[in-house]
Write a protein that holds these residues in place. Structure first.
Motif, PDB file in Angstrom:
ATOM      1  N   ILE A  14       0.802  -1.219   0.000  1.00  7.79           N
ATOM      2  CA  ILE A  14       0.000   0.000   0.000  1.00  7.79           C
ATOM      3  C   ILE A  14       0.843   1.281   0.000  1.00  7.79           C
ATOM      4  N   CYS A  15       2.148   1.181   0.248  1.00  3.84           N
ATOM      5  CA  CYS A  15       2.987   2.390   0.289  1.00  3.84           C
ATOM      6  C   CYS A  15       4.107   2.328  -0.749  1.00  3.84           C
ATOM      7  N   GLU A  46      -2.972  -6.325   4.245  1.00  3.19           N
ATOM      8  CA  GLU A  46      -3.615  -5.187   3.577  1.00  3.19           C
ATOM      9  C   GLU A  46      -4.365  -5.613   2.311  1.00  3.19           C
ATOM     10  N   ASN A  49      -6.839  -3.533  -0.113  1.00  5.95           N
ATOM     11  CA  ASN A  49      -6.836  -2.105   0.210  1.00  5.95           C
ATOM     12  C   ASN A  49      -6.205  -1.270  -0.904  1.00  5.95           C
ATOM     13  N   ASP A  52      -1.942   3.809   0.288  1.00  5.39           N
ATOM     14  CA  ASP A  52      -2.014   4.736   1.418  1.00  5.39           C
ATOM     15  C   ASP A  52      -2.196   6.156   0.870  1.00  5.39           C
ATOM     16  N   ARG A  54      -1.227   8.905   1.907  1.00  3.28           N
ATOM     17  CA  ARG A  54      -0.006   9.708   1.988  1.00  3.28           C
ATOM     18  C   ARG A  54       0.931   9.408   0.816  1.00  3.28           C
ATOM     19  N   SER A  55       0.948   8.163   0.346  1.00  2.00           N
ATOM     20  CA  SER A  55       1.724   7.823  -0.859  1.00  2.00           C
ATOM     21  C   SER A  55       1.116   8.477  -2.084  1.00  2.00           C
ATOM     22  N   TRP A 126       5.052   4.005   6.552  1.00  2.00           N
ATOM     23  CA  TRP A 126       3.719   3.888   7.129  1.00  2.00           C
ATOM     24  C   TRP A 126       3.659   4.382   8.570  1.00  2.00           C
TER      25      TRP A 126
END
Length: 156
Positions: A14-15, A46, A49, A52, A54-55, A126
């Motif tokens: 996710i990141c 994850e 999902n 993220d 933020r990424s 993360w």
């Protein structure tokens, strides 16, 4: 022209690995290098999902749009499909080598192997603030540049 296939791996997908995925797609498109790119996770925590936020925000800040993404775990079939399986940490690479079917472990690489300026792991952002995502993006960007140069050399 041969189209190389690259799979980026991080812990949850996710990141770091979706960032590398988006960056390689973007840079390869600009360079006119055809490439098959995906990303996956060591863990299944994850699974399903999206990246993220933020990424996504850091990529967008730099003019990179993250692709539609749904986190998934690495599969044994990935070792047959992909030419390059690129982990973000030495721990990811060790886990990938344990999972690799016979004759495929040579495909596993650490992202910073492709960077002239970096070595070691791409830390997991993360747990940090936005600055951790900035720093991870910078490391991933340099690694992707080096990998793209290798891909360009092999497709000529």
């Amino acid at each position: 022209m041969i189209q190389p296939a690259v799979l980026f791996i991080c812990t949850g997908n996710i990141c770091r690995s979706p960032t590398a995925h988006a960056l390689l797609l973007h840079k390869a498109r600009l360079a006119g290098v055809p490439v098959d790119v995906d990303s996956a996770a060591i863990s299944d925590e994850e699974r399903g999902n999206p990246p993220d936020p933020r990424s996504v925000a850091e990529a967008r800040r730099r003019g990179i749009e993250m692709h539609a993404h749904c986190a998934r775990q690495v599969r044994s079939s990935d070792f047959e499909r992909f030419d390059w399986i690129v982990g973000m940490t030495a721990q990811h690479c060790a886990a990938l080598r344990r999972l690799a079917p016979a004759g495929t472990a040579h495909k596993v690489h650490l992202l910073t192997e492709f960077s002239e300026d970096d070595e070691g792991d791409v830390p997991d952002p993360w747990y940090g603030g936005q600055q951790a995502f900035v720093e991870a993006f910078d490391l991933i960007d340099r690694g992707v540049d080096g990998l793209l140069a290798k891909l360009q050399a092999k497709t000529r």
